[in-house]
Design a protein around this motif. Sequence first.
Motif, PDB file in Angstrom:
ATOM      1  N   ILE A 228    -108.376  -0.183  25.017  1.00 38.95           N
ATOM      2  CA  ILE A 228    -108.613  -0.591  26.048  1.00 38.95           C
ATOM      3  C   ILE A 228    -109.995  -0.946  25.441  1.00 38.95           C
ATOM      4  O   ILE A 228    -110.844  -1.704  25.350  1.00 38.95           O
ATOM      5  CB  ILE A 228    -108.863   0.024  27.594  1.00 38.95           C
ATOM      6  N   ARG A 229    -110.258   0.229  24.987  1.00 35.82           N
ATOM      7  CA  ARG A 229    -111.913  -0.382  24.149  1.00 35.82           C
ATOM      8  C   ARG A 229    -112.186  -1.083  22.943  1.00 35.82           C
ATOM      9  O   ARG A 229    -112.715  -1.615  22.953  1.00 35.82           O
ATOM     10  CB  ARG A 229    -112.370   1.420  23.357  1.00 35.82           C
ATOM     11  N   GLU A 230    -111.068  -1.459  22.166  1.00 38.09           N
ATOM     12  CA  GLU A 230    -111.268  -1.994  21.345  1.00 38.09           C
ATOM     13  C   GLU A 230    -110.402  -3.698  22.036  1.00 38.09           C
ATOM     14  O   GLU A 230    -111.970  -4.814  21.774  1.00 38.09           O
ATOM     15  CB  GLU A 230    -109.648  -2.152  20.384  1.00 38.09           C
ATOM     16  N   GLN A 231    -110.359  -3.415  22.890  1.00 39.49           N
ATOM     17  CA  GLN A 231    -110.584  -4.693  24.044  1.00 39.49           C
ATOM     18  C   GLN A 231    -111.436  -4.856  24.589  1.00 39.49           C
ATOM     19  O   GLN A 231    -112.168  -6.759  24.244  1.00 39.49           O
ATOM     20  CB  GLN A 231    -109.600  -4.994  24.811  1.00 39.49           C
ATOM     21  N   ALA A 232    -112.520  -4.321  24.997  1.00 43.16           N
ATOM     22  CA  ALA A 232    -114.011  -4.199  25.383  1.00 43.16           C
ATOM     23  C   ALA A 232    -114.776  -4.979  24.717  1.00 43.16           C
ATOM     24  O   ALA A 232    -115.252  -5.858  24.143  1.00 43.16           O
ATOM     25  CB  ALA A 232    -114.146  -3.729  26.302  1.00 43.16           C
ATOM     26  N   LEU A 233    -114.570  -4.093  23.123  1.00 38.70           N
ATOM     27  CA  LEU A 233    -115.834  -4.550  21.918  1.00 38.70           C
ATOM     28  C   LEU A 233    -114.545  -5.972  21.332  1.00 38.70           C
ATOM     29  O   LEU A 233    -116.129  -6.738  21.349  1.00 38.70           O
ATOM     30  CB  LEU A 233    -115.314  -3.759  20.485  1.00 38.70           C
ATOM     31  N   ALA A 234    -113.761  -6.624  21.958  1.00 39.18           N
ATOM     32  CA  ALA A 234    -113.609  -7.551  21.378  1.00 39.18           C
ATOM     33  C   ALA A 234    -114.437  -8.904  22.980  1.00 39.18           C
ATOM     34  O   ALA A 234    -113.470 -10.327  22.048  1.00 39.18           O
ATOM     35  CB  ALA A 234    -112.050  -7.835  21.045  1.00 39.18           C
ATOM     36  N   GLY A 235    -114.612  -8.500  23.720  1.00 38.56           N
ATOM     37  CA  GLY A 235    -115.487  -9.235  24.254  1.00 38.56           C
ATOM     38  C   GLY A 235    -114.610  -9.480  25.790  1.00 38.56           C
ATOM     39  O   GLY A 235    -114.952 -10.110  26.685  1.00 38.56           O
ATOM     40  N   GLU A 236    -113.509  -8.160  26.159  1.00 41.44           N
ATOM     41  CA  GLU A 236    -112.667  -9.099  27.416  1.00 41.44           C
ATOM     42  C   GLU A 236    -114.018  -8.573  28.243  1.00 41.44           C
ATOM     43  O   GLU A 236    -114.408  -7.200  27.580  1.00 41.44           O
ATOM     44  CB  GLU A 236    -111.720  -8.026  27.489  1.00 41.44           C
ATOM     45  N   ASP A 237    -114.084  -9.039  29.661  1.00 38.24           N
ATOM     46  CA  ASP A 237    -114.077  -8.946  31.045  1.00 38.24           C
ATOM     47  C   ASP A 237    -114.306  -6.713  30.878  1.00 38.24           C
ATOM     48  O   ASP A 237    -113.152  -5.966  31.124  1.00 38.24           O
ATOM     49  CB  ASP A 237    -114.294  -9.424  32.277  1.00 38.24           C
TER      50      ASP A 237
END
Length: 327
Positions: free
Chosen positions: A209-218
Amino acid sequence: MSVRFGWLTACILLFTCIHPIYAADIVDRVVAVVNDDVITLSEVNQEGKALFKRIAEQVPPDRLEEALQQARQNVIEELIDKKILQQEARKYDLKVTDEEVDRALQRILERNNTTMEQFRSELAAVGMDEQQYRENLRSQILSSKLVNMEVRSKVIIPEEKIIDYYDTHYMERMGDGGYYLLQIGINVDPNDPDPERARAEARKKAEQIREQALAGEDFKELARKYSDLPSAADGGDIGVFKADEMAPAMREAVISLKPGEISELVETSSGFQIFKLLSSKQGQIVAKVPYDEVKEEIRNILYQQETKELFDNWLKKMRENAYIKIL
């Protein structure tokens, strides 16, 4: 005063205040001239019917005549504006079809979740019939077409105005400073027979989930979708914390962040947490809502404000250049 008697009195006072000689023998007559058009007494009475009825029911008898005179003047002014709009629309050969009125009325019924029968009943309660309402709706649609042509095409909302509005209405200054945070928490299943495996799975999920957030997901959407904490319902929004209000592990992960950054995983007894810093004490200002979430809403607000201002100025100019005489 009964409603029936009040309405009768309102009519008598309305006609009497127009001119004393008509008190005994009421006839239609011109009450205003707008360029080549006229406004008649019957138009005023029809346009103001619901208003006059409401005044008769609510205003004390000793103030009724004054209230009706003011209401009559207001109705005449509204009709003058309407005549000017109609005259300008004729210049451009703008028309409103019955089908357009039907569609607009249907949208109103759907928006208010009501039937035509209920709507007619509500109109009758305020002294208006369906035909009068349709004509008013027709006039509004015509005005909207004219406004689209004369005003709205000239409205431009630059990004700077949107940002200024956002700074004024969506930013909050904090006197003592603090950290405005979003949070995602992944809990370890306490009923798992293999606690170590359960903790490892929770860590892996949190890292993904953190990787998704770092990739720019809301971040808020990720919180709503994956977080196991109560704050998930608010998109992970847990508000503002001072440094001394945070648990040591949380404080260590947050205080070094810059606004917009995502923290490392924070391990707790129940699982793992991730934080996003929206604003910090360095700026002394926190954003109540992220800019991207309200940008279009602000643009619409400013667009409506700008359109109204331009329209009011345009109509004022039209009135200044028109021949208007109230008799």
